[in-house]
Design an enzyme around this catalytic site. Sequence first.
Site, PDB file in Angstrom:
ATOM      1  N   SER A   1      -4.298  -0.735  14.550  1.00 16.49           N
ATOM      2  CA  SER A   1      -4.899   0.817  15.067  1.00 16.49           C
ATOM      3  C   SER A   1      -5.549   0.635  16.462  1.00 16.49           C
ATOM      4  O   SER A   1      -5.775  -0.285  16.676  1.00 16.49           O
ATOM      5  CB  SER A   1      -6.130   0.861  13.851  1.00 16.49           C
TER       6      SER A   1
ATOM      7  N   TYR B   1     -13.760  -4.039  11.535  1.00 10.26           N
ATOM      8  CA  TYR B   1     -12.608  -3.431  11.213  1.00 10.26           C
ATOM      9  C   TYR B   1     -11.938  -3.526  12.505  1.00 10.26           C
ATOM     10  O   TYR B   1     -10.529  -3.806  12.449  1.00 10.26           O
ATOM     11  CB  TYR B   1     -12.848  -1.735  11.000  1.00 10.26           C
TER      12      TYR B   1
ATOM     13  N   GLY C   1       1.894   4.414   4.016  1.00 16.21           N
ATOM     14  CA  GLY C   1       2.645   3.619   3.312  1.00 16.21           C
ATOM     15  C   GLY C   1       3.541   4.409   2.165  1.00 16.21           C
ATOM     16  O   GLY C   1       4.967   4.322   2.050  1.00 16.21           O
TER      17      GLY C   1
ATOM     18  N   GLY D   1       0.776  -1.125  -0.083  1.00 15.07           N
ATOM     19  CA  GLY D   1       0.071  -0.002   0.107  1.00 15.07           C
ATOM     20  C   GLY D   1       0.672   1.297  -0.199  1.00 15.07           C
ATOM     21  O   GLY D   1       0.403   2.320   0.627  1.00 15.07           O
TER      22      GLY D   1
END
Length: 309
Positions: A150, A175, A27, A21
């Site tokens: 995260s 998520y 990234g 990414g």
Amino acid sequence: MPGWTAKDIPDQSGRTAVVTGANSGIGYVAARELARRGARVVLACRSETRGRAAEALIRREVPGADAEFAPLDLADLGSVREFAAGYGAGQGTLDLLVNNAGVMALPYGRTADGFETQFGVNHLGHFALTGLLLPHLLHTPGARIVSLSSGFHALGNIDLTDLNSERDYRRWIAYGRSKTANLLFVHELSRRLAAAGSGIVAAAAHPGYADTNLQTAAAQQEGRKVTERMMALANAVVAQPAGSGALPTLYAATAPGVRPDDFIGPKLGWRGAPVRSWRAKWTLDDTSGEALWAASEKLTAVLYEGLAS
């Protein structure tokens, strides 16, 4: 660690890094700064157009940079295998793998292999990629693996009876569970590497709240213009720049003293210099880590040769 910036990245000359990414956001910044410090960087991206544009931009921003695009779609295990085979054909060693790519809070969907998209891309794709590239990492002294999680991992532990969220799909919970999976993966990988006597350091990082396209992608995909504008405004007003958000990743990837299973994030949780970050206790559970590992091997058909259970 306090006040650590990209200027503190050690010399990376002679080292090779793969960053997934790498065409935008965290990234891209990570790839650019690694190249700036002398690393050869492979930009592993799904979109050839965006990947090659990022490659060209890095070379403009960092004259003499050794950066190259290579196609990788983490939503397709066939693509993951093709990437790994292509890397192996041209390179024997790998110093750094940054598992950065990800999706966030998308409507329910499935990958090419039938997995729920967030679990499939954020965890299973990177699990397969790491396993397939592991022989190159094992043969490289001082190698590191950095996986992006995260703070939203705190939304929930994984459900081993419903990894693909088939019974009840709530996008933010899914998520959070995929980000928990990232941390459990690093935890179990670190345990297995230590048991095998490997010097590879596997660590995790999170960017806090950084201004990237991750926040607007779902709304854009669904055509929710008001939500997209609100998220873009929040990014502009509240979020730290992507350059700051990338610092925990770069610290985990390059700084001396990073330990296996470290979780690096911004000092204030959502912004600030990189420090060791809080993590939910379930991300350190050996039983869950082993169970997720076994399920991931079965789902991806990727076995980690040389790392016993």
